[in-house]
Motif scaffolding. Sequence first.
Motif, short mmCIF file in Angstrom:
data_model
loop_
_atom_site.label_atom_id
_atom_site.label_comp_id
_atom_site.label_asym_id
_atom_site.label_seq_id
_atom_site.Cartn_x
_atom_site.Cartn_y
_atom_site.Cartn_z
N LEU A 258 -8.43 20.41 9.69
CA LEU A 258 -7.00 20.76 9.71
C LEU A 258 -6.72 21.98 8.83
CD1 LEU A 258 -5.47 17.16 9.48
CD2 LEU A 258 -5.42 18.68 11.48
N LYS A 259 -7.46 22.09 7.74
CA LYS A 259 -7.29 23.24 6.84
C LYS A 259 -7.60 24.54 7.56
CE LYS A 259 -8.84 25.03 2.35
NZ LYS A 259 -9.78 24.83 1.21
N ASN A 260 -8.60 24.53 8.42
CA ASN A 260 -8.96 25.73 9.18
C ASN A 260 -7.81 26.16 10.09
OD1 ASN A 260 -11.51 25.84 8.02
ND2 ASN A 260 -12.48 24.67 9.65
N VAL A 261 -7.19 25.20 10.75
CA VAL A 261 -6.06 25.51 11.63
C VAL A 261 -4.89 26.05 10.81
CG1 VAL A 261 -4.43 24.59 13.33
CG2 VAL A 261 -6.78 23.73 13.27
N ALA A 262 -4.65 25.42 9.64
CA ALA A 262 -3.54 25.84 8.78
C ALA A 262 -3.74 27.27 8.28
CB ALA A 262 -3.41 24.87 7.59
N GLU A 263 -4.97 27.60 7.90
CA GLU A 263 -5.25 28.96 7.40
C GLU A 263 -5.00 30.00 8.47
OE1 GLU A 263 -9.21 28.71 5.89
OE2 GLU A 263 -8.57 27.95 3.92
N LYS A 264 -5.38 29.70 9.71
CA LYS A 264 -5.13 30.63 10.81
C LYS A 264 -3.64 30.81 11.05
CE LYS A 264 -9.45 29.58 13.29
NZ LYS A 264 -10.02 28.96 14.51
N LYS A 265 -2.88 29.72 10.83
CA LYS A 265 -1.44 29.74 11.05
C LYS A 265 -0.70 30.40 9.88
CE LYS A 265 2.35 28.34 13.24
NZ LYS A 265 2.78 28.93 14.54
N GLY A 266 -1.35 30.44 8.71
CA GLY A 266 -0.70 30.99 7.54
C GLY A 266 0.24 30.02 6.85
N VAL A 267 -0.07 28.71 6.97
CA VAL A 267 0.73 27.67 6.32
C VAL A 267 -0.20 26.77 5.52
CG1 VAL A 267 2.48 27.70 8.14
CG2 VAL A 267 0.56 26.10 8.31
N THR A 268 0.36 25.92 4.69
CA THR A 268 -0.46 24.98 3.94
C THR A 268 -0.86 23.80 4.85
OG1 THR A 268 1.39 23.62 3.17
CG2 THR A 268 0.81 25.57 1.84
N PRO A 269 -1.93 23.07 4.51
CA PRO A 269 -2.29 21.89 5.30
C PRO A 269 -1.14 20.88 5.37
CG PRO A 269 -4.12 22.49 3.87
CD PRO A 269 -2.96 23.36 3.47
N ALA A 270 -0.38 20.75 4.28
CA ALA A 270 0.76 19.83 4.29
C ALA A 270 1.79 20.26 5.32
CB ALA A 270 1.39 19.76 2.90
N GLN A 271 2.09 21.54 5.35
CA GLN A 271 3.09 22.05 6.30
C GLN A 271 2.60 21.90 7.74
OE1 GLN A 271 3.50 25.96 4.57
NE2 GLN A 271 5.40 25.41 3.52
N LEU A 272 1.31 22.07 7.95
CA LEU A 272 0.75 21.89 9.29
C LEU A 272 0.95 20.45 9.76
CD1 LEU A 272 -1.02 23.45 11.51
CD2 LEU A 272 -2.90 22.06 10.60
N CYS A 273 0.62 19.49 8.89
CA CYS A 273 0.77 18.08 9.25
C CYS A 273 2.23 17.74 9.52
CB CYS A 273 0.23 17.20 8.13
SG CYS A 273 -1.56 17.28 7.92
N ILE A 274 3.12 18.24 8.68
CA ILE A 274 4.56 17.98 8.85
C ILE A 274 5.05 18.58 10.16
CG2 ILE A 274 6.83 18.64 7.95
CD1 ILE A 274 5.60 18.21 5.11
N ALA A 275 4.61 19.80 10.45
CA ALA A 275 5.02 20.46 11.70
C ALA A 275 4.52 19.67 12.91
CB ALA A 275 4.49 21.88 11.74
N TRP A 276 3.28 19.17 12.83
CA TRP A 276 2.72 18.42 13.96
C TRP A 276 3.48 17.12 14.17
CZ3 TRP A 276 0.40 13.57 14.27
CH2 TRP A 276 -0.14 13.26 15.53
N VAL A 277 3.74 16.38 13.10
CA VAL A 277 4.49 15.13 13.22
C VAL A 277 5.89 15.41 13.78
CG1 VAL A 277 5.55 13.23 11.94
CG2 VAL A 277 3.21 13.94 11.41
#
Length: 341
Positions: A258-277
């Motif tokens: 998930l961290k790899n996806v977040a880095e590509k998106k330019g967001v933190t892993p926490a923000q990626l999880c929140i966005a997905w939920v």
Amino acid sequence: MVSIKNFTTLGGTASDIKVAKVAHGLMKLTGTPDEVAFEAIKAGVDALPPGVKMFLNSGEFYAPDLGPGNLELLSRFFEKYPEYAERTFLSVKGAGLPNSISQFDSSPKNLKRSIDTVTKALRGKKKIDLFQCARVDPNIPVEEAIKNLKVFIDEGVIDHIGISECGAATLRRANAVYPISVVEIEISPWSYEDETKKVLATAEELGIAVAAYAPLGNGFLTGSIKSPEDIPEGDFRRHFNRFQPENFQHNFLIVEKLKNVAEKKGVTPAQLCIAWVGSLGEKVLPLPGSSRKERTLENLAGGDVELTSEEKADIDKIINEFEVKGSRYMGTDPKALLLWG
């Protein structure tokens, strides 16, 4: 100053109430110095546009002694900042038996005791906007439990009814008795079960908002906990199956992915999880906890992150292919833990 744009509405009898897309779980505030806790709450509310409320989630037993310490802290907050009472929507879980976190009683007598405890702790500084039994009482039909709660609606003690940790069929039965405004269940990239999907579909059909607690996997999915030793002594997570040494390193692999996806998106892993939920439905509110201003604002910003179809597909692929080791809590029997009641 951070300014949040994304908001939604609640369901049931609260369908006219606008709230931030990301809610604020308050459990971690217990024991935090008042000035720090107050800033954590205040920062989130201040980031919202006019007319949009912050959904605050507390509990009758959110304290080490299973008492109302969290609510007492909230009372002090609203006493100091009375204008914030109308800018927030307070959801409270209760109905546990005194001094227990595993036994729940939705009888009229225990509900009165629970709601009286909450009301006393709040000292009139904030009304209970929504009350929900923290678990579905296995000894009382859910229809009867909702009827018992409706008494407090009629008396003007609470304004709306929610339900927590329930299955889809139970949600439908409860809503047939009285409109449910919010259903609270656990949702995250490592807690996305078949029943989760059924509850989401049922809630969408019935127009019920979903408060998705632990969207960051109780902090695991942020990557800030790199070994079991990073969890403080006395922290309840030390007892969770997924955090145990025999499961930890395997489960940390999903964090890396998930961290790899977040880095590509330019967001933190926490923000990626929140966005997905949050992407799972218009009325799905990620409900992370926060005891610091900076974390509150980071979480809220996650609600404004828009995922592309490709990014969602990447996250879904990780979820579908990764097998999490360990159950959600300390035991292995969902019925014993009153999960999906």
